[in-house]
Design a protein around this motif. Structure first.
Motif, PDB file in Angstrom:
ATOM      1  N   HIS A  34       0.830  -1.204   0.000  1.00  0.00           N
ATOM      2  CA  HIS A  34       0.000   0.000   0.000  1.00  0.00           C
ATOM      3  C   HIS A  34       0.869   1.261   0.000  1.00  0.00           C
ATOM      4  N   GLU A  35       0.407   2.269  -0.744  1.00  0.00           N
ATOM      5  CA  GLU A  35       1.097   3.556  -0.759  1.00  0.00           C
ATOM      6  C   GLU A  35       0.157   4.705  -0.409  1.00  0.00           C
ATOM      7  N   PRO A  66      -8.058   6.113  -0.498  1.00  0.00           N
ATOM      8  CA  PRO A  66      -6.878   5.354  -0.067  1.00  0.00           C
ATOM      9  C   PRO A  66      -7.115   3.861  -0.308  1.00  0.00           C
ATOM     10  N   THR A  67      -6.041   3.083  -0.384  1.00  0.00           N
ATOM     11  CA  THR A  67      -6.195   1.626  -0.502  1.00  0.00           C
ATOM     12  C   THR A  67      -6.090   0.958   0.865  1.00  0.00           C
ATOM     13  N   ALA A 124     -10.336  -6.580  -0.364  1.00  0.00           N
ATOM     14  CA  ALA A 124     -10.056  -6.577  -1.808  1.00  0.00           C
ATOM     15  C   ALA A 124      -9.909  -5.147  -2.341  1.00  0.00           C
ATOM     16  N   ARG A 125     -10.807  -4.240  -1.905  1.00  0.00           N
ATOM     17  CA  ARG A 125     -10.731  -2.857  -2.386  1.00  0.00           C
ATOM     18  C   ARG A 125      -9.988  -1.953  -1.416  1.00  0.00           C
ATOM     19  N   ILE A 126     -10.166  -2.227  -0.122  1.00  0.00           N
ATOM     20  CA  ILE A 126      -9.559  -1.342   0.874  1.00  0.00           C
ATOM     21  C   ILE A 126      -9.255  -2.159   2.138  1.00  0.00           C
ATOM     22  N   SER A 127      -8.054  -1.977   2.654  1.00  0.00           N
ATOM     23  CA  SER A 127      -7.633  -2.668   3.879  1.00  0.00           C
ATOM     24  C   SER A 127      -7.883  -1.769   5.078  1.00  0.00           C
ATOM     25  N   VAL A 128      -8.196  -2.385   6.224  1.00  0.00           N
ATOM     26  CA  VAL A 128      -8.420  -1.621   7.454  1.00  0.00           C
ATOM     27  C   VAL A 128      -7.658  -2.302   8.593  1.00  0.00           C
ATOM     28  N   ILE A 129      -6.929  -1.498   9.358  1.00  0.00           N
ATOM     29  CA  ILE A 129      -6.255  -2.022  10.550  1.00  0.00           C
ATOM     30  C   ILE A 129      -6.562  -1.102  11.726  1.00  0.00           C
TER      31      ILE A 129
END
Lengths: 343, 343
Positions: B181-182, B248-249, B275-280
């Motif tokens: 991710h960038e 954002p991705t 798949a479209r966006i990661s969350v932490i």
């Protein structure tokens, strides 16, 4: 209770005159949102007619010696208790009263509390949240010589704010029956220590069993599974159901937290909700919307707000102390309940 | 600190001699699970060699006059605070000490607390949970004349138990960078009242910005969105991101509760995670496993346990009071983070 000038009016009197709930009175007078302008005006008028003042400053309260209210809860880590306390605190802080919280914890902690009464001479009033008391404990509390209000329980001579747990549960079960379900299980929370004597689990289980029986359904031991109260317990209880003879098509969980655990197990097992199995909870926890859980909503913070207002009324020597307020519950339909799957 | 017989040993000394963390000492001596038999034996030996006794009875504590410990929290409704207090309570109750909780609430409540010091003469020791103090407040607390330990903050002369928020955040961000991710955004919690001066939001934001800059990424105002702290705030912050120029991705949420809200918005928007966006998130809230959230875990209850043990040590006139314990964090990979989607 009377509107005459003999005893100053309480929040209950204002609610009766305005034709609204005590919670609406509390919120109207404190300028909170979710009250229509017309209702607010009606409440203001009723309060003015009865010379009722919201949130009197602590300095004006008759017994305001410590400017502190003691709040007793069984487990402060549970969402419900924390929300009730937050509601009470919002009202008490507006009246410049501090809040001293006593967490009972297990039976030993409860024993110590009633032996030592650590709130003695430290508080002007006591709010008990879900702490049902026996005769001896009631006498000990009376000995504190301060107004006492209970949330989620009631006891002669003390004010009380609660919901009707049995009726709320009946709404949940009837929703499942109306969707065509016949094999309905209940997930119950077991506390390590049942000497705490919570009324809620008993009443919700009664509501479950009575509603099923009233619908002509049979009730066997397989209809009810128990596991320690909480998210993990809910997950384990659902595992018990998944290992049973006949999978239910719908599950009523005693609380949303247990329902969250049940949904977690169902996701891991790959069983689609609600296509294969419906789940309904109770409380409308803040996470219920997030996981799309159908549930029975109860006003949680408002119960704390109204209870605190009853205490302020009692401190101002109004007539509110021993009032009993029963607040409404309602079904919130979200994505975890649906029609009974075809056989 | 010394192993000699001059000053009685504290939990810190036992941890050092046994080569384990203070939390492991606390859990070993209290017979808690999750400690191997070999470790437990090593801890028992170290404790015996140093004549260290876990949970001395309140009657044996030097300053045990009120048998009560005051615990001060900013918001008791938040999961983190409630868990820390529950951890502290477990240790204090074993030592037959009661817990009196003071909830600061807003800035006015905090002001009243330091003006009135309602814990004065009511407690033998004070535990401050996430309440950073200025010089004046520190002097006021010193004036109570009792041992003081902080969780999630530190101050000269007071014991302290905390995590390294900046380092924990760096782990979260590096996990996202390692997934390719960038375009990474951060969701921050804004408190109604920033005069409370919490250190955590500042340190987590610093960790976020420094880790991105160290990776050679540019940092603009669009990288950080804020909304009121909590689930709803997280949902609103994610709505802000969905309305931005460039989606954002990946998103780092300051806390799991805000991440839950972000996931809720993404589900409603039909955007697939990861798949479209990661969350932490950050904390490893009990609901994180339920919603399959990748997060940075911190030991929450153990921080309360160790802080309470430091207080017991101080009450027993051991040397633990002003110790500083930094507890570890670690990445927990679940289902909400994945590789950067193809452009």
């Amino acid at each position: 209770m009377t509107d005459s000038a003999e005893a100053p009016a309480s929040i209950i009197d204002v609610a009766r005159r305005a034709g609204v709930s005590p919670s609406t009175v509390s919120r109207s007078l404190r300028g909170m949102p979710n009250v229509s302008e017309a209702t607010r005006q009606r409440v203001m008028r009723a309060a003015a007619e009865l010379s009722y003042v919201a949130s009197p400053a602590a300095s004006r309260l008759a017994s305001g010696r410590t400017a502190t209210v003691g709040v007793v809860v069984p487990f402060m880590t549970r969402w419900f208790f924390a929300q009730v306390v937050a509601g009470a605190e919002a009202v008490l802080h507006e009246a410049s009263l501090d809040l001293l919280l006593y967490n009972l914890g297990d039976a030993a902690g409860r024993g110590r509390f009633f032996d030592r009464l650590p709130l003695q001479r430290r508080v002007d009033a006591v709010l008990l949240v879900c702490v049902p008391v026996n005769d001896e404990e009631r006498a000990a509390l009376r000995g504190l010589g301060v107004p006492i209000v209970m949330v989620g329980a009631s006891s002669p001579g003390f004010g009380s704010v609660r919901i009707d747990d049995e009726q709320g549960t009946a709404k949940a079960v009837r929703h499942l029956l109306n969707l065509g379900h016949e094999r309905i299980a209940m997930i119950c929370g077991l506390d390590d220590d049942d000497t705490l004597g919570f009324a809620t689990p008993v009443l919700r289980r009664q509501g479950f069993e009575r509603t099923l029986l009233a619908a002509g359904l049979e009730l066997g031991p397989e209809n009810v599974v128990g596991a320690p109260w909480g998210v993990d317990g809910g997950a384990r209880a659902m595992e018990q159901l998944l290992a049973s003879d006949r999978l239910p098509t719908a599950v009523f969980a005693e609380s949303d937290e247990m329902a969250f655990g049940a949904l977690w197990t169902l996701r891991r097992a790959g069983l689609e909700v609600p296509a294969r199995i419906s789940v309904i909870g109770f409380d409308d926890h803040e996470m219920a919307a997030v996981v799309d859980l159908t549930t029975i909503a109860q006003p949680v913070r408002p119960q704390g707000e109204v209870a605190a207002t009853l205490l302020l009324d009692a401190l101002a020597e109004r007539t509110g102390e021993a009032a009993e307020v029963v607040m409404p519950t309602h079904l919130v339909v979200r994505g975890t309940t649906g029609p009974r799957p075809p056989r």
